[in-house]
Design a protein around this motif. Structure first.
Motif, PDB file in Angstrom:
ATOM      1  N   GLU A   1       0.924  -1.117   0.132  1.00 22.19           N
ATOM      2  CA  GLU A   1       0.097   0.292  -0.095  1.00 22.19           C
ATOM      3  C   GLU A   1       0.717   1.205  -0.040  1.00 22.19           C
ATOM      4  O   GLU A   1       0.364   2.189  -0.509  1.00 22.19           O
ATOM      5  N   SER A   2       1.960   1.247   0.589  1.00 18.66           N
ATOM      6  CA  SER A   2       2.795   2.595   0.873  1.00 18.66           C
ATOM      7  C   SER A   2       3.463   2.676  -0.221  1.00 18.66           C
ATOM      8  O   SER A   2       3.985   3.988  -0.673  1.00 18.66           O
ATOM      9  N   GLU A   3       3.543   1.843  -1.299  1.00 19.22           N
ATOM     10  CA  GLU A   3       4.090   1.910  -2.779  1.00 19.22           C
ATOM     11  C   GLU A   3       3.227   2.146  -3.763  1.00 19.22           C
ATOM     12  O   GLU A   3       3.564   2.241  -5.020  1.00 19.22           O
ATOM     13  N   PHE A   4       1.889   1.821  -3.600  1.00 21.19           N
ATOM     14  CA  PHE A   4       1.021   1.645  -4.664  1.00 21.19           C
ATOM     15  C   PHE A   4       0.713   2.776  -5.546  1.00 21.19           C
ATOM     16  O   PHE A   4       0.859   2.740  -6.775  1.00 21.19           O
ATOM     17  N   ILE A   5       0.617   4.128  -4.564  1.00 24.45           N
ATOM     18  CA  ILE A   5       0.616   5.178  -5.471  1.00 24.45           C
ATOM     19  C   ILE A   5       1.679   5.592  -6.617  1.00 24.45           C
ATOM     20  O   ILE A   5       1.370   5.775  -7.615  1.00 24.45           O
ATOM     21  N   ASP A   6       3.117   5.440  -6.087  1.00 30.50           N
ATOM     22  CA  ASP A   6       4.134   5.583  -7.162  1.00 30.50           C
ATOM     23  C   ASP A   6       4.009   4.839  -7.983  1.00 30.50           C
ATOM     24  O   ASP A   6       4.505   4.913  -9.166  1.00 30.50           O
ATOM     25  N   GLU A   7       3.676   3.365  -7.728  1.00 30.74           N
ATOM     26  CA  GLU A   7       3.941   2.325  -8.712  1.00 30.74           C
ATOM     27  C   GLU A   7       2.820   2.487  -9.864  1.00 30.74           C
ATOM     28  O   GLU A   7       2.985   2.474 -11.088  1.00 30.74           O
ATOM     29  N   VAL A   8       1.770   3.064  -9.362  1.00 29.02           N
ATOM     30  CA  VAL A   8       0.635   3.186 -10.499  1.00 29.02           C
ATOM     31  C   VAL A   8       1.203   4.387 -11.380  1.00 29.02           C
ATOM     32  O   VAL A   8       0.871   4.490 -12.778  1.00 29.02           O
ATOM     33  N   ARG A   9       1.728   5.399 -10.908  1.00 28.73           N
ATOM     34  CA  ARG A   9       2.071   6.479 -11.467  1.00 28.73           C
ATOM     35  C   ARG A   9       3.134   6.294 -12.456  1.00 28.73           C
ATOM     36  O   ARG A   9       2.968   6.724 -13.603  1.00 28.73           O
ATOM     37  N   ARG A  10       3.872   5.364 -12.055  1.00 28.39           N
ATOM     38  CA  ARG A  10       5.229   5.042 -13.146  1.00 28.39           C
ATOM     39  C   ARG A  10       4.467   4.130 -14.134  1.00 28.39           C
ATOM     40  O   ARG A  10       5.093   4.276 -15.204  1.00 28.39           O
ATOM     41  N   ARG A  11       3.642   3.328 -13.772  1.00 31.13           N
ATOM     42  CA  ARG A  11       3.027   2.390 -14.899  1.00 31.13           C
ATOM     43  C   ARG A  11       2.370   3.039 -15.845  1.00 31.13           C
ATOM     44  O   ARG A  11       2.185   2.898 -17.142  1.00 31.13           O
ATOM     45  N   GLN A  12       1.487   4.160 -15.478  1.00 28.80           N
ATOM     46  CA  GLN A  12       0.681   4.894 -16.335  1.00 28.80           C
ATOM     47  C   GLN A  12       1.490   5.751 -17.146  1.00 28.80           C
ATOM     48  O   GLN A  12       1.367   5.936 -18.348  1.00 28.80           O
ATOM     49  N   ALA A  13       2.626   6.378 -16.678  1.00 26.70           N
ATOM     50  CA  ALA A  13       3.529   7.149 -17.351  1.00 26.70           C
ATOM     51  C   ALA A  13       4.168   6.378 -18.739  1.00 26.70           C
ATOM     52  O   ALA A  13       4.365   6.658 -19.774  1.00 26.70           O
ATOM     53  N   ALA A  14       4.444   4.856 -18.403  1.00 24.79           N
ATOM     54  CA  ALA A  14       4.770   4.074 -19.274  1.00 24.79           C
ATOM     55  C   ALA A  14       3.790   3.328 -20.434  1.00 24.79           C
ATOM     56  O   ALA A  14       4.034   2.634 -21.231  1.00 24.79           O
ATOM     57  N   GLY A  15       2.563   3.954 -20.137  1.00 24.46           N
ATOM     58  CA  GLY A  15       1.405   3.470 -20.772  1.00 24.46           C
ATOM     59  C   GLY A  15       1.114   2.118 -20.148  1.00 24.46           C
ATOM     60  O   GLY A  15       0.257   1.220 -21.006  1.00 24.46           O
ATOM     61  N   LEU A  16       1.262   1.576 -19.177  1.00 27.02           N
ATOM     62  CA  LEU A  16       0.833   0.309 -18.705  1.00 27.02           C
ATOM     63  C   LEU A  16       0.162   0.219 -17.361  1.00 27.02           C
ATOM     64  O   LEU A  16       0.273  -0.743 -16.477  1.00 27.02           O
ATOM     65  N   GLY A  17      -0.806   1.547 -17.358  1.00 23.63           N
ATOM     66  CA  GLY A  17      -1.331   1.615 -16.198  1.00 23.63           C
ATOM     67  C   GLY A  17      -2.460   0.600 -15.921  1.00 23.63           C
ATOM     68  O   GLY A  17      -3.019  -0.087 -16.755  1.00 23.63           O
ATOM     69  N   PRO A  18      -2.807   0.227 -14.526  1.00 23.46           N
ATOM     70  CA  PRO A  18      -3.851  -1.009 -14.518  1.00 23.46           C
ATOM     71  C   PRO A  18      -5.375  -0.542 -14.860  1.00 23.46           C
ATOM     72  O   PRO A  18      -5.665   0.816 -15.086  1.00 23.46           O
ATOM     73  N   ASP A  19      -6.062  -1.486 -15.463  1.00 27.93           N
ATOM     74  CA  ASP A  19      -7.579  -1.034 -15.701  1.00 27.93           C
ATOM     75  C   ASP A  19      -8.483  -1.119 -14.397  1.00 27.93           C
ATOM     76  O   ASP A  19      -9.308  -0.309 -14.312  1.00 27.93           O
ATOM     77  N   LEU A  20      -8.187  -1.990 -13.642  1.00 23.93           N
ATOM     78  CA  LEU A  20      -8.689  -1.949 -12.175  1.00 23.93           C
ATOM     79  C   LEU A  20      -7.634  -2.121 -11.055  1.00 23.93           C
ATOM     80  O   LEU A  20      -6.666  -2.697 -11.228  1.00 23.93           O
TER      81      LEU A  20
END
Length: 410
Positions: A78-97
């Motif tokens: 949970e403590s890393e979740f926001i940063d991980e989603v931000r990184r993946r979204q910037a790379a075009g790999l963001g989660p759908d859910l």
């Protein structure tokens, strides 16, 4: 099973989310589900299994209806979740859910990492009102779809104690008699004891930025004195986090702990019929004030049309009374958010204890709202509680420090 599921779903509205555009033709494609794991503990195989259990049940049943759909799952702290989603979204790999805590869903929307949703009035009527209220983004939107609730309970070893202590005084007295009690210094693990000792209103007032009345300040100091005194009892073991408590009960080093309902499947596997589950203790100043953890499906922003359709269909399916009934009865470690799950489902002693915990948590909804998980003030409170519990700070000095630490951020 597929036929039974299909016939059940025919009686339900296909579109629960506005603007979903779900059609009756077969779904296909891959959607990506990210799951946040509560706490900052190392992600052991047991914890991963515990966190993925409900999601796996939903996905497996969903794929029986839609065999051409694949759901790929990733888990993050949970403590890393926001940063991980931000990184993946910037790379075009963001989660759908994203299956996350309610407070995390709000943070995702505020950071533009998730999209808010609007649901029609008929759907709002189906979902537990308190869960919806915790997710509201005025005037009509929600930060996500509430899927399940995890109440806080008392877990104990029946071979060591037949029933759970009913008051904080009983808990201390039984510890003096040899009961090995575990308490964690994480504030969210300890909030249950604030009500019995008269500190809950003080925490709410301080977090809201209101001056404390004399009685509220006394209640806060009384709670901190109780925590300080607990450390001097050789049978009360102060642990750093909730996972340490769970491990202590699993290894039979502890006899009684506050637990989350999400821990129950893992505890049952090891303790079997020796596992006891009950309400948390009340006290001279009120009933327990447990925290109910809300698990929410939030929606990513970068999905393709096909991925979005699969994600929304899976979310709709997760609210289906049948699947919520299945999750509740099969695992008995959560409560449904759909109010139309038949009452007969909630008949076991464990599920009844969960229902009572949720009712008691109504008194702490303001704490959950004012101090969401991950809030810097919540971390500051945990540090102060730790200092009090280990004698580094007196309860008197800590009272003023807690009031300052909980003040709203500018």
């Amino acid at each position: 099973m597929k036929g039974a599921l299909a016939s059940l779903l025919l009686t339900l509205p296909l579109t629960l989310l506005s603007a979903c555009g779900l059609r009756s033709n077969e779904l296909s494609g891959t959607a990506y589900l990210a799951i946040s794991v509560e706490g900052d503990q190392p992600l052991t195989a047991a914890i991963l299994q515990e966190e993925v259990l409900q999601a796996q049940t939903i996905v497996e049943a969903f794929r029986q209806l839609h065999p051409h759909v694949a759901i790929e799952t990733n888990l993050f702290r949970e403590s890393e979740f926001i940063d991980e989603v931000r990184r993946r979204q910037a790379a075009g790999l963001g989660p759908d859910l994203m299956l996350v805590a309610g407070s995390t869903a709000h943070t995702l929307v505020e950071a533009q990492l998730a999209r808010s949703i609007d649901i029609p009035k008929a759907t709002r009527h189906q979902v537990d009102p308190d869960s919806l209220e915790r997710l509201e983004i005025p005037p009509r939107a929600l930060a996500g779809l509430p899927i399940l609730r995890r109440p806080q309970l008392a877990c104990f070893n029946r071979s060591r104690v037949a029933t759970s202590p009913t008051t904080t005084i009983d808990l201390i007295n039984q510890a003096r008699g040899g009961l090995r009690v575990g308490l964690a210094v994480e504030s969210r693990s300890l909030f249950w004891s604030a009500g019995p000792l008269g500190a809950d209103r003080a925490i709410i007032a301080a977090a809201a930025g209101r001056p404390l009345a004399a009685a509220e300040r006394q209640g806060l100091q009384r709670w901190l004195e109780w925590l300080s005194a607990a450390n001097f009892n050789q049978q009360i073991f102060i642990e750093p986090d909730q996972e340490s408590l769970v491990q202590g009960l699993l290894e039979r080093r502890l006899d009684w702990i506050p637990c989350n309902s999400g821990n129950l499947s893992r505890l049952r596997q090891t303790l079997g019929t020796s596992l006891g589950v009950s309400d948390l203790p009340g006290g001279p100043y009120g009933p327990p004030t447990p925290i109910t953890r809300l698990r929410v499906l939030a929606f990513g922003r970068g999905s393709t049309a096909r991925q979005r359709r699969v994600a929304e269909a899976l979310a709709v399916f997760s609210l289906n009374p049948w699947i919520q009934n299945t999750l509740t009865t099969d695992n008995q470690d959560m409560l449904p958010t759909n109010r139309f799950v038949p009452p007969s489902v909630l008949h076991t002693p464990v599920l009844k204890a969960m229902q009572r915990s949720v009712q008691q948590a109504d008194a702490t909804d303001d704490i959950s709202r004012l101090l969401p998980a991950g809030d810097p003030r919540d971390h500051a409170l945990s540090r102060l509680v730790t200092a009090v519990a280990f004698g580094e700070l007196t309860a008197t000095d800590a009272t003023e420090a807690v009031v300052r630490a909980l003040a709203p951020l500018p």
